[in-house]
Design a protein around this motif. Structure first.
Motif, mmCIF file in Angstrom:
data_model
loop_
_atom_site.group_PDB
_atom_site.id
_atom_site.type_symbol
_atom_site.label_atom_id
_atom_site.label_comp_id
_atom_site.label_asym_id
_atom_site.label_seq_id
_atom_site.Cartn_x
_atom_site.Cartn_y
_atom_site.Cartn_z
ATOM 1 N N LEU A 108 -32.297 4.799 -34.677
ATOM 2 C CA LEU A 108 -31.944 5.361 -33.373
ATOM 3 C C LEU A 108 -33.210 5.700 -32.585
ATOM 4 O O LEU A 108 -33.305 5.386 -31.400
ATOM 5 C CB LEU A 108 -31.066 6.606 -33.548
ATOM 6 N N ALA B 9 -34.690 2.401 -31.341
ATOM 7 C CA ALA B 9 -33.935 1.783 -30.252
ATOM 8 C C ALA B 9 -34.107 2.552 -28.942
ATOM 9 O O ALA B 9 -34.340 1.948 -27.883
ATOM 10 C CB ALA B 9 -32.462 1.690 -30.627
ATOM 11 N N LEU B 10 -33.990 3.866 -29.003
ATOM 12 C CA LEU B 10 -34.091 4.661 -27.774
ATOM 13 C C LEU B 10 -35.499 4.636 -27.196
ATOM 14 O O LEU B 10 -35.663 4.500 -25.972
ATOM 15 C CB LEU B 10 -33.635 6.097 -28.032
ATOM 16 N N GLU C 137 -36.161 1.199 -25.515
ATOM 17 C CA GLU C 137 -35.502 1.004 -24.221
ATOM 18 C C GLU C 137 -36.065 1.922 -23.143
ATOM 19 O O GLU C 137 -36.199 1.510 -21.987
ATOM 20 C CB GLU C 137 -33.990 1.180 -24.349
ATOM 21 N N ALA D 254 -30.274 -2.027 -20.802
ATOM 22 C CA ALA D 254 -30.822 -1.177 -21.866
ATOM 23 C C ALA D 254 -29.719 -0.611 -22.750
ATOM 24 O O ALA D 254 -29.873 -0.523 -23.979
ATOM 25 C CB ALA D 254 -31.638 -0.037 -21.251
ATOM 26 N N THR D 255 -28.598 -0.243 -22.136
ATOM 27 C CA THR D 255 -27.472 0.282 -22.917
ATOM 28 C C THR D 255 -26.930 -0.783 -23.856
ATOM 29 O O THR D 255 -26.750 -0.543 -25.057
ATOM 30 C CB THR D 255 -26.363 0.799 -21.985
ATOM 31 N N THR E 110 -29.541 -1.545 -26.513
ATOM 32 C CA THR E 110 -29.643 -0.504 -27.545
ATOM 33 C C THR E 110 -28.548 -0.679 -28.584
ATOM 34 O O THR E 110 -28.808 -0.626 -29.794
ATOM 35 C CB THR E 110 -29.560 0.900 -26.914
ATOM 36 N N ASN F 113 -29.352 -3.836 -30.423
ATOM 37 C CA ASN F 113 -30.552 -3.602 -31.222
ATOM 38 C C ASN F 113 -30.211 -2.977 -32.568
ATOM 39 O O ASN F 113 -30.669 -3.435 -33.616
ATOM 40 C CB ASN F 113 -31.504 -2.693 -30.436
ATOM 41 N N MET F 114 -29.397 -1.951 -32.534
ATOM 42 C CA MET F 114 -29.095 -1.237 -33.774
ATOM 43 C C MET F 114 -28.344 -2.134 -34.759
ATOM 44 O O MET F 114 -28.695 -2.200 -35.938
ATOM 45 C CB MET F 114 -28.335 0.040 -33.459
#
Length: 145
Positions: free
Chosen positions: A8, A11-12, A15, A45-46, A49, A52-53
């Motif tokens: 997390l 990823a955050l 982005e 980005a949302t 994310t 991505n995870m």
């Protein structure tokens, strides 16, 4: 493998830093108002994310199965980044065309430009992240002759 909270954080931070770079650059390069690039960037980005995870877990599982470790070689890093961007391209292309009221061709050019940026950014960011937050298994592997 990385823990869920580490994923997390990865990823955050990926982005957030990307948005700080892409909004002013995108507005300048594409001659689109910053708020439009900002919304495209935020939606992107949302989605990225979330992608991505899940993608990183799947990639690490596959990498560990085929190589016995999650440590990425330069070739694995390139494959990792390219496959990630290809998956995101498929999802974002229709949204960009619809929201900016442009043709699919124009959206493809814009999306490919963003993908090149993100490909280079992902290579650099992930290398730096792995250097800042190495996994214990990598240190053990480096010490084994």
């Amino acid at each position: 493998m990385r823990a869920p909270l580490d994923r997390l954080r990865h990823a955050l931070s990926f982005e957030l830093i990307a948005l700080l770079l892409i909004v002013p650059l995108g507005a300048l390069v594409f001659h689109v108002p910053a708020h439009d690039i900002g919304l495209v960037g935020l939606v992107g980005a949302t989605l990225a994310t979330l992608w991505n995870m899940g993608y990183n877990v799947l990639f690490d599982l596959a990498l560990r199965r085929f190589t016995g470790t999650t440590r990425k070689s330069p070739l694995a890093r390139l494959l990792h980044a390219a496959l990630f961007e290809a998956g995101l391209l498929v999802v974002l292309l229709p949204f960009i065309a619809w929201y900016l009221v442009i043709s699919l061709w124009q959206a493809l050019v814009m999306d490919l430009s963003l993908a090149v940026f993100y490909l280079l950014y992902a290579l650099g960011f992930n290398w730096a992240y792995d250097r800042l937050f190495p996994l214990p298994e990598w240190q053990a592997a480096a010490q084994t002759p």
